[in-house]
Scaffold this motif. Sequence first.
Motif, short mmCIF file in Angstrom:
data_model
loop_
_atom_site.label_atom_id
_atom_site.label_comp_id
_atom_site.label_asym_id
_atom_site.label_seq_id
_atom_site.Cartn_x
_atom_site.Cartn_y
_atom_site.Cartn_z
N ALA A 1 -3.62 0.80 -2.14
CA ALA A 1 -2.49 2.06 -2.26
C ALA A 1 -3.33 3.16 -2.44
O ALA A 1 -3.21 4.31 -1.78
CB ALA A 1 -1.68 1.64 -3.41
N ASN A 2 -4.29 3.29 -3.25
CA ASN A 2 -4.88 4.53 -3.56
C ASN A 2 -6.15 4.94 -2.80
O ASN A 2 -6.42 6.07 -2.60
CB ASN A 2 -5.28 4.60 -5.02
CG ASN A 2 -4.24 4.84 -6.10
OD1 ASN A 2 -3.17 5.36 -5.66
ND2 ASN A 2 -4.58 4.11 -7.29
N ALA B 1 0.76 -1.23 0.22
CA ALA B 1 -0.02 -0.08 0.04
C ALA B 1 0.73 1.18 0.06
O ALA B 1 0.44 2.34 -0.49
CB ALA B 1 -0.91 0.17 1.14
N ARG C 1 5.15 3.27 -4.22
CA ARG C 1 4.99 3.42 -5.26
C ARG C 1 5.69 2.56 -6.31
O ARG C 1 5.38 1.84 -7.05
CB ARG C 1 5.13 4.93 -5.71
CG ARG C 1 4.68 5.12 -7.16
CD ARG C 1 4.57 6.54 -7.72
NE ARG C 1 3.87 7.23 -6.63
CZ ARG C 1 3.91 8.60 -6.34
NH1 ARG C 1 4.96 9.20 -6.98
NH2 ARG C 1 2.90 9.27 -5.82
N PRO D 1 -1.04 7.64 -5.58
CA PRO D 1 -0.69 6.27 -4.91
C PRO D 1 0.30 6.61 -3.82
O PRO D 1 0.92 7.52 -4.12
CB PRO D 1 -0.23 5.44 -5.83
CG PRO D 1 0.00 6.24 -7.18
CD PRO D 1 -0.76 7.53 -6.86
N ILE E 1 -1.12 -3.49 -2.49
CA ILE E 1 -1.32 -2.67 -3.82
C ILE E 1 -2.99 -2.23 -4.12
O ILE E 1 -2.98 -1.00 -4.52
CB ILE E 1 -0.72 -3.45 -4.97
CG1 ILE E 1 0.77 -3.53 -4.79
CG2 ILE E 1 -0.91 -2.53 -6.00
CD1 ILE E 1 1.68 -4.39 -5.74
N ARG F 1 7.23 -0.80 -6.93
CA ARG F 1 6.43 -2.13 -6.85
C ARG F 1 7.65 -3.02 -6.33
O ARG F 1 7.53 -3.86 -5.76
CB ARG F 1 5.73 -2.72 -7.86
CG ARG F 1 4.64 -1.93 -8.10
CD ARG F 1 3.65 -1.73 -7.02
NE ARG F 1 2.52 -0.73 -7.05
CZ ARG F 1 2.05 -0.07 -6.03
NH1 ARG F 1 2.62 0.05 -4.73
NH2 ARG F 1 1.05 0.86 -6.23
N ARG G 1 -7.04 4.18 0.96
CA ARG G 1 -6.96 3.34 2.18
C ARG G 1 -7.95 3.87 3.13
O ARG G 1 -8.40 5.13 3.04
CB ARG G 1 -5.82 3.57 2.81
CG ARG G 1 -4.66 2.96 2.12
CD ARG G 1 -3.34 3.32 2.79
NE ARG G 1 -2.92 4.62 3.31
CZ ARG G 1 -2.36 5.57 2.66
NH1 ARG G 1 -1.71 5.37 1.74
NH2 ARG G 1 -2.03 6.61 3.40
#
Length: 185
Positions: free
Chosen positions: A96-97, A49, A52, A183, A93, A54, A99
């Motif tokens: 991530a955007n 999360a 950015r 993100p 992931i 990965r 939460r």
Amino acid sequence: MFQEKLSTHVFVLRAILAAVMIVLAALLRIVPHPWNFTPIGAMALFSGAMFRDRRVAFLFPLVALFAGDLFVGFHRLIPVVYASFLLSVFIGIWLANYRSVLRIGGAVFLGALQFFLVTNFAIWRVFDTYPHTPAGLAACYIAGLPLFGNTLAGDALYATLFFGTFALAEKLFPALSEPAGQPAH
């Protein structure tokens, strides 16, 4: 120019804070604890999360697992366990955007459930502890239920600490917050 420097500074601060929290999680894995009550699942969710990049998101849990295994020992199911925690990074992931308490709770449950299903299936398949029949698989899953409870409790506790601490840091230091829809690092 100033905005670009500020963005880089925020990125570095967020990355450092997240990395420190993940290193602490790795250290907690090697101290005595109840079976499966570790911060690794929550750390994998958090890593997915928050980073950015990965490669970094996937690398942190693997390094933490390996470092811990140097102390607690290696076993035949390590590839399966590592793969399961990488699945938890993918679940992170997904967070991530967007939460939120509800989504984090769902991710914690999903991460613990997939770990339980994947690792117990591997135990049933690799070892001769249970007959390689549907009844043997069911017996393996039933025997693992107490460990599922520990996994879920540990993931819930540590996810609350990781995501909660980070949210508190963002509230106390608004510069750490990213614009909506961006993100996490």
